[in-house]
Write a protein that holds these residues in place. Structure first.
Motif, PDB file in Angstrom:
ATOM      1  N   ILE A  94       0.698  -1.344   0.014  1.00 34.54           N
ATOM      2  CA  ILE A  94       0.164  -0.050   0.121  1.00 34.54           C
ATOM      3  C   ILE A  94       0.824   1.319   0.123  1.00 34.54           C
ATOM      4  O   ILE A  94       0.580   2.049  -0.626  1.00 34.54           O
ATOM      5  CB  ILE A  94      -1.057  -0.096   1.201  1.00 34.54           C
ATOM      6  N   LEU A  95       1.861   1.375   0.963  1.00 36.62           N
ATOM      7  CA  LEU A  95       2.690   2.480   0.943  1.00 36.62           C
ATOM      8  C   LEU A  95       3.443   2.736  -0.391  1.00 36.62           C
ATOM      9  O   LEU A  95       3.720   3.698  -0.807  1.00 36.62           O
ATOM     10  CB  LEU A  95       3.658   1.960   2.186  1.00 36.62           C
ATOM     11  N   HIS A  96       3.854   1.605  -1.008  1.00 42.12           N
ATOM     12  CA  HIS A  96       4.638   1.792  -2.396  1.00 42.12           C
ATOM     13  C   HIS A  96       3.539   2.426  -3.458  1.00 42.12           C
ATOM     14  O   HIS A  96       4.289   3.242  -4.012  1.00 42.12           O
ATOM     15  CB  HIS A  96       5.054   0.384  -2.792  1.00 42.12           C
ATOM     16  N   VAL A  97       2.371   1.906  -3.359  1.00 39.29           N
ATOM     17  CA  VAL A  97       1.491   2.779  -4.264  1.00 39.29           C
ATOM     18  C   VAL A  97       1.305   4.271  -3.905  1.00 39.29           C
ATOM     19  O   VAL A  97       1.481   5.162  -4.907  1.00 39.29           O
ATOM     20  CB  VAL A  97       0.184   2.158  -4.281  1.00 39.29           C
ATOM     21  N   LEU A  98       1.168   4.456  -2.610  1.00 36.64           N
ATOM     22  CA  LEU A  98       0.806   5.791  -2.159  1.00 36.64           C
ATOM     23  C   LEU A  98       1.919   6.743  -2.380  1.00 36.64           C
ATOM     24  O   LEU A  98       2.001   7.835  -2.842  1.00 36.64           O
ATOM     25  CB  LEU A  98       0.454   5.846  -0.585  1.00 36.64           C
ATOM     26  N   ASN A  99       3.360   6.097  -2.238  1.00 35.65           N
ATOM     27  CA  ASN A  99       4.672   7.059  -2.345  1.00 35.65           C
ATOM     28  C   ASN A  99       5.134   7.317  -3.759  1.00 35.65           C
ATOM     29  O   ASN A  99       5.788   7.965  -4.036  1.00 35.65           O
ATOM     30  CB  ASN A  99       5.578   6.519  -1.438  1.00 35.65           C
ATOM     31  N   THR A 100       4.612   6.511  -4.693  1.00 36.47           N
ATOM     32  CA  THR A 100       5.260   6.389  -6.171  1.00 36.47           C
ATOM     33  C   THR A 100       3.985   6.603  -7.187  1.00 36.47           C
ATOM     34  O   THR A 100       4.385   7.063  -8.248  1.00 36.47           O
ATOM     35  CB  THR A 100       5.740   5.001  -6.480  1.00 36.47           C
TER      36      THR A 100
END
Length: 359
Positions: A73-79
């Motif tokens: 989830i964090l990878h999507v939110l940050n990239t």
């Protein structure tokens, strides 16, 4: 190598490339395809009783998802870009913009709890967004909805892929005295437009051979097309006084299906479809209660726009516009209602079934 990810954006399915070897692809694949026992916990019941203002809401988020899921989830939110974020459910509009703005101002999100610092993200919304990112809706549900919608005004069922590939259709409308048809291509250009006065409700019993001779003479004038679209009457079968008319319509429809579906026995693919008359009326706002009004004024508007506008809704051959206008303004204008209806049906078919216009 990039793998297209199909996601909902703005009411339509769109795709953005995801490198097959990237962490985002692998993380999303593993999260959505894991064994049942490793799936994210069902948060519906717990969220229902959760107070968004409670002090422990932020800490609860970390308990709902595994470490691997949180990383995905964090990878999507940050990239992900603003456009890519909008492809996910609940991230359309201002929410996706707020995520990007918060990321640019404060740096990458360190944990799921930090998402609650973004405007429009309270606890319940944050949980739903995280679930949506982990397992975005697949195209199956969307396709089923599209097929159900098509099934309301087109029979029999036909695949969306075939509809999208249509180059031209022949739209056919028949009454008790006439059969009219229009040949319309994918650019909504009228290639031909005719009607026959020979076909009419018989006043006495005719041999089957006469039906065949008359309908064949009409079909012989029709060009080849990807689909032949017939008007499906809205007459009620419960009205016994209309039985002779209904029988005439059903006989005509059955003969058109049999004679125009020339390759059905070989490939099983329907070339002849029936389109609901009232659905066409609703598309053009011609319905008055349960009855459909004449499309004469609308067709005349199409003719005028074809001459006056650079990009008209329907394109007519320049050498035929005057002829059509004279024909429709004659004292026997009531004799061309089937012509009006055949054109409106063809335009509605393209806009609803092929172009997928939302009305």
């Amino acid at each position: 190598m990039s793998v297209p990810s199909f996601l909902m954006a703005g009411g339509r399915w769109r795709s953005f490339p995801v490198p097959s070897g990237s962490f985002l692809f692998q993380a999303l694949h593993n999260s959505c395809c894991r064994k049942k026992g490793a799936a994210p916990k069902n948060t519906t019941s717990s969220v229902a009783f959760c107070d968004d203002n409670a002090k422990d809401s932020a800490n609860a988020l970390g308990k709902l998802f595994s470490t691997e899921q949180q990383a995905s989830i964090l990878h999507v939110l940050n990239t992900a870009s603003n456009k890519e974020l909008e492809a996910f459910k609940l991230l359309r509009g201002r929410r996706s913009a707020n995520i990007v703005e918060h990321r640019e101002k404060f740096g990458p999100f360190q944990n799921l709890e930090s998402l609650m610092n973004v405007p429009l993200f309270q606890y319940k919304t944050t949980v739903q967004v995280c679930n949506s990112i982990l397992c975005p809706e697949t195209g199956g549900k969307r396709k089923l909805q599209e097929n159900r919608l098509l099934g309301k005004f087109i029979k029999p069922d036909v695949g969306r892929e075939r509809l999208k590939a249509v180059k031209s259709i022949v739209s056919i409308v028949f009454g008790t005295r006439r059969i009219a048809w229009v040949h319309l291509d994918h650019k909504l250009t009228v290639l031909d437009w005719q009607q026959s006065d020979h076909w009419k409700l018989p006043s006495r019993t005719y041999p089957a051979s006469v039906y065949l001779e008359e309908i064949s003479s009409v079909i012989s004038k029709m060009p080849k097309a990807d689909f032949y679209v017939l008007e499906k009457t809205a007459l009620s079968i419960q009205n016994s006084s209309l039985f002779p008319i209904l029988l005439h319509f059903h006989i005509t429809e059955a003969m058109l299906y049999a004679l125009l579906n020339k390759t059905f026995a070989q490939d099983g693919q329907h070339q002849v479809l029936s389109m609901n008359r009232n659905a066409v009326g609703r598309h053009f706002e011609l319905m008055i209660g349960g009855s459909r009004s004449s499309g004469k004024d609308l067709v005349k508007q199409f003719l005028s726009e074809s001459v006056l506008k650079a990009d008209p809704r329907v394109v007519f051959p320049a050498d035929k516009v005057v002829l059509y206008r004279q024909m429709f303004s004659s004292t026997e204008a009531q004799r061309v209602e089937e012509l009006y209806d055949s054109l409106l049906q063809a335009v509605a078919f393209y806009e609803l079934a092929v172009f997928d216009v939302k009305c």
